[in-house]
Scaffold this motif. Structure first.
Motif, short mmCIF file in Angstrom:
data_model
loop_
_atom_site.label_atom_id
_atom_site.label_comp_id
_atom_site.label_asym_id
_atom_site.label_seq_id
_atom_site.Cartn_x
_atom_site.Cartn_y
_atom_site.Cartn_z
N UNK A 239 -8.97 3.98 -41.56
CA UNK A 239 -7.58 3.81 -41.95
C UNK A 239 -7.30 4.53 -43.26
N UNK A 240 -6.01 4.65 -43.56
CA UNK A 240 -5.54 5.34 -44.78
C UNK A 240 -4.78 4.36 -45.65
N UNK A 241 -5.01 4.43 -46.95
CA UNK A 241 -4.33 3.58 -47.92
C UNK A 241 -3.53 4.48 -48.85
N UNK A 263 2.70 8.18 -33.86
CA UNK A 263 1.52 7.66 -33.15
C UNK A 263 0.63 6.82 -34.05
N UNK A 264 1.01 6.62 -35.31
CA UNK A 264 0.22 5.87 -36.28
C UNK A 264 0.89 4.52 -36.55
N UNK A 265 0.08 3.49 -36.76
CA UNK A 265 0.57 2.15 -37.11
C UNK A 265 0.80 2.10 -38.62
N UNK A 266 2.05 2.18 -39.05
CA UNK A 266 2.38 2.19 -40.48
C UNK A 266 2.68 0.77 -40.94
N UNK A 267 1.96 0.33 -41.93
CA UNK A 267 2.13 -1.03 -42.46
C UNK A 267 2.48 -0.98 -43.94
N UNK A 292 -4.33 3.11 -38.74
CA UNK A 292 -3.30 2.54 -39.62
C UNK A 292 -3.14 3.39 -40.88
N UNK A 293 -1.92 3.45 -41.35
CA UNK A 293 -1.62 3.94 -42.70
C UNK A 293 -0.95 2.78 -43.43
#
Length: 851
Positions: A239-241, A263-267, A292-293
């Motif tokens: 994942x990316x932070x 296509x990415x789950x952005x939180x 996730x990003x």
């Protein structure tokens, strides 16, 4: 020792800090205070609390700087222990708790523990307190260290542990120690996984006068989306932070990323989200979920772990409190994050393996950032801290061992704020009203607005306004009433969070009439919180209006509020540009208010008195009705004797002693007295401006009455009043210690010029013709031989030839050169080769021979 309630082997499985448990045990055997330094993710927050619970009988309290971190740490320990959350391991944060009577470990925020200590200062059921993340230097954490240090002086069985990832361990250990012996330190380190650093500077500026620029938000979002796509190709489970300075920027960047990478789950992750949303992000994702990003604030910097992160994208910005002492304003500002904070952020990518950090600045900008964050105690508004310390019985932190003392200017301002709220008295001691405000977990000003506002406009209206003002919610066009309308209708990204806060504040509000108030009631609630920010329009232009605040600050506003006569201002900040209109500040949130509401909210700031000015040396009096610095009305009056005297005294204090014409005699006397005070101290009085203004009635009483009666200031001689300050019987020695004149060998009595008051090392000076000092070997001294006189030796025409405080050395050396240069220019005056035996004279050689 109680039975073992935790299985440390099970709890510590796979945690590197398990290797340091024996070191912690040995340190605790020797001391009840301990400092632990270990990197994030090593397991110190998970292992140390159950270890202390097994060594003690009472409950162990663990503080975290943030609510989400307290909940996450409690949940993690409960899972490892295999017990339901709230049974043996629980938490208490603002508005939420999971606890039970048999609970052994409780995670709380620092603010929760501080307020709990006001009701239970001895912490009777607590055996140990662990203060986590000390390196962040949060204000509440610093205060806890001071208060707990005092509790430990009364309770030698209370264990205190300070933990952090990176901190000045020796300094903390010195504060926690006792009897001059620092607390022991356990330092645990682990090899770090490799970190790849990349730089992606933005072509556009990061900040402007409004905050973070839109172009920079675009840049961070684009950088994050691109880097995350590259990461997925090599590590699909990673994942990316993304670090942003505040909740607003988090939402903006998350929205942009979602558009760029559908296509990415952005939180999002920040402290204003519902707890369930925060917890879902921290729990991670199942293996089959989309990558996730997570866009976050500094919340994820060090106090909690987001699993699965292998890439960090850092804006290198942070939100921090900043106080403008000249305007008495404190607010959150966006600025460059410290390098140590950026290192902490980057470390989130290497928790589980090699990682990458992409910094959205160039290397030069990064290197120019501060090395460490400024402790919050040095920059934050101290009103809440000052109230807590007053309730504790240590106003201003007196007697507490703090890491850093509270800054004097900020503390003075905070104490004045509390005094205007009625929370402390003139001596700084807490009042009953102050204790009532301290039990409402919010800023004291907002607590006052909630308490008093509920009675005036209803609990719901008061809670709604306080939730808006205290919630870091953007107010469009600075119009609080319009913002409230939108929030009530559920519009905007902050509506749900605001509604939750309103419900919480409603539970805290005192019983009051129900129902929703009128639109203009919002201004009254704001004014109750910030009476010093009540403002009146003083100038109107095409760009907006300039308002004068009761505190004396001028600030600009545009839009619909520019037409208001009176405003209650909730947020004002330093700014420049069109809206500030040259005032240096801009109103960011306010509501219109009526003059009747001004009187209700700020009655303690309202004055009605005669004010005097010295115009052309004469008293001019006006009766002025004011709200702080705001003049509501002003009419010329003939003041009564008492009013005139009081007004004149205020005018002199405000304008200083230069309103008088200092005669030569008064100035000379003052200088003589100043030298005696400098060299001898008491009983010779201090005669600097501040000292004289502080004692006006003692030495200038008749003259002040004369001035109030119409005597012009230039007809008042201050020499006689100054003599009233001369101490008795020492005054009889004035002429001997600091004579007006000095007799020189020629028989002349030369005037002594004493040094001015602003020259602390100055010497008294005698200017005299050189020929009048022939034969004078020993330099005279004043003040009982303490201070040598500085001689300005003059030519027969009165021009300076030499300056000396050592006559003997002058005659033996420089005199020969002076003689060679001057005897041809002044042949009628004596220039003997031997000045020691020559007769001192003030005349020419012929006149001297005739005499």
């Amino acid at each position: 020792m109680t039975s073992r309630t935790f299985d440390l082997a099970r709890v510590g499985a796979g945690l590197s800090f398990a290797a340091a448990v024996d070191d912690v045990e040995r340190a605790l055997d020797a001391s009840t205070a301990l400092v632990i330094s270990a990197p994030p993710g090593t397991g110190k927050t998970t292992l140390v609390p159950p270890l202390l619970a097994m060594r003690t009988r009472g409950r162990v309290i663990v503080t975290q700087p943030r609510r989400v971190a307290a909940r996450a740490a409690a949940r993690r320990l409960a899972e490892l222990d295999g017990s339901p959350l709230g049974e043996r391991v629980g938490f208490t944060v603002r508005g939420e708790r999971k606890t039970s009577p048999q609970m052994r470990v409780e995670f709380v925020t620092a603010g929760v523990l501080l307020r709990r200590m006001l009701d239970d200062p001895g912490l009777d059921d607590i055996s140990a307190v662990i203060i986590d993340e000390v390196h962040e230097r949060a204000l509440e954490t610093d205060l806890l260290i001071g208060l707990l240090g005092e509790v430990r002086e009364l309770r030698d069985d209370l264990t205190l542990v300070a933990m952090s990832a990176t901190l000045d361990a020796e300094r903390i250990a010195a504060v926690l120690g006792s009897d001059g012996v620092p607390a022991p330190i356990v330092d645990h380190s682990v090899p770090a996984h490799p970190l790849t650093e990349r730089w992606a500077p933005s072509p556009a500026p990061r900040l402007d006068e409004r905050g973070v620029t839109r172009s920079f938000l675009d840049h961070v979002a684009g950088t994050a989306a691109s880097a995350a796509r590259d990461l997925v190709r090599t590590a699909p489970d990673a994942d990316t932070l993304v670090f942003a300075p505040g909740a607003r920027e988090v939402a903006e960047i998350a929205r942009r990323i979602a558009d760029l990478a559908p296509d990415v789950d952005v939180r999002q992750l920040h402290g204003q989200l519902p707890s369930a949303t925060q917890d879902a992000v921290i729990r991670g994702r199942a293996g089959h979920d989309r990558p996730r990003i997570i866009v976050t604030t500094s919340l994820a910097e060090s106090s909690l772990t987001v699993p699965g992160v292998r890439l960090v994208v850092d804006s290198c910005l942070a939100r921090q409190p900043q106080r403008d002492a000249s305007r008495g304003m404190t607010g959150l500002v966006t600025a460059a994050a410290s390098r140590s904070s950026c290192v902490q952020r980057a470390g989130r990518a290497t928790r589980q393996g090699p990682g990458t950090v992409v910094r959205c600045v160039d290397e030069r900008t990064y290197a120019a950032a501060p090395a460490r964050p400024t402790p919050e105690i040095a920059t934050a508004d101290l009103a809440d801290a000052a109230l807590l310390l007053a309730c504790w019985g240590a106003p201003g932190g007196a007697g507490l061992r703090l890491i850093d003392p509270l800054p004097a200017d900020s503390l003075r301002h905070a104490t004045e704020v509390l005094r205007t709220l009625g929370a402390v008295d003139d001596t700084g001691r807490v009042t009953d009203a102050g204790r009532a405000l301290s039990r409402i977990p919010t800023d004291p000003r907002l607590a006052r607005a909630l308490r008093d506002g509920s009675a005036l406009v209803g609990a719901r209206t008061a809670a709604e306004v306080v939730a808006l003002v205290g919630g870091d919610i953007r107010v469009r066009d600075a119009d609080i009433v319009s913002a409230l309308s939108a929030l009530r209708n559920g519009r905007g990204p902050d509506a749900q969070r605001w509604a939750r806060e309103v419900d919480r504040l409603m539970r805290l509000a005192p019983p009051a009439r129900s129902g929703r108030g009128r639109a203009d009631d919002a201004g009254l609630v704001v004014a109750l919180a910030f009476p010093g920010r009540i403002a009146r329009r003083v100038e109107r232009s095409s760009n907006g209006s300039t308002f004068l605040l009761a505190s004396g600050t001028r600030a600009g506003v545009s839009g619909p509020l520019a037409d208001a006569e009176w405003l209650a201002v909730a947020d004002v900040a330093r700014a420049s540009g069109r809206i500030a209109a040259g005032s240096g500040a801009v109103i960011r949130a306010a509501a219109a208010i009526t003059e009747q509401q001004v009187e209700r909210a700020a009655d303690h700031l309202i004055t009605d008195r005669v004010e005097a000015q010295l115009v052309g040396g004469r008293v001019s009096a006006r009766r002025e009705r004011r709200v702080g610095a705001i003049v509501r009305s002003s009419v010329p009056v003939r003041a009564s004797a008492a009013e005139g005297r009081d007004a004149v005294e205020r005018a002199v204090r405000a304008d200083g002693l230069d309103v008088f014409t200092w005669s030569d005699a008064a100035d000379e006397l003052r200088r003589r007295m100043a030298l005696l005070h400098r060299e001898l101290g008491e009983p010779w009085p201090d005669v600097c401006d501040d000292a004289l203004l502080a004692r006006l009635a003692e030495w200038l009483d008749p003259e002040l009455s004369a001035l109030a009666g119409g005597t012009p200031a230039d007809r008042i001689d201050l020499a006689a009043p100054l003599r009233r300050l001369l101490p008795w019987p020492a005054a009889a020695d004035l002429d001997a210690l600091a004579p007006e004149r000095l007799e020189v060998p020629s028989g002349s009595r030369a005037r002594i010029t004493y040094p001015p008051l602003d020259d602390p090392a100055g010497q008294p000076v005698v200017a005299v013709k050189l020929q009048e000092c022939f034969g004078w070997a020993e330099t005279p001294r004043v003040v009982g031989g303490r201070v040598p006189v500085l001689f300005h030796l003059l030519s027969p025409a009165g021009r300076p030839l030499a300056v000396t405080a050592d006559l003997a050395s002058f005659w033996s050396g420089p005199y020969a050169q002076v003689r060679g240069e001057m005897r041809g220019r002044y042949p009628k005056h004596p220039w003997p080769e031997d000045p020691w035996s020559a007769t001192a004279t003030r005349h020419t050689r012929r006149r001297a021979a005739r005499d």
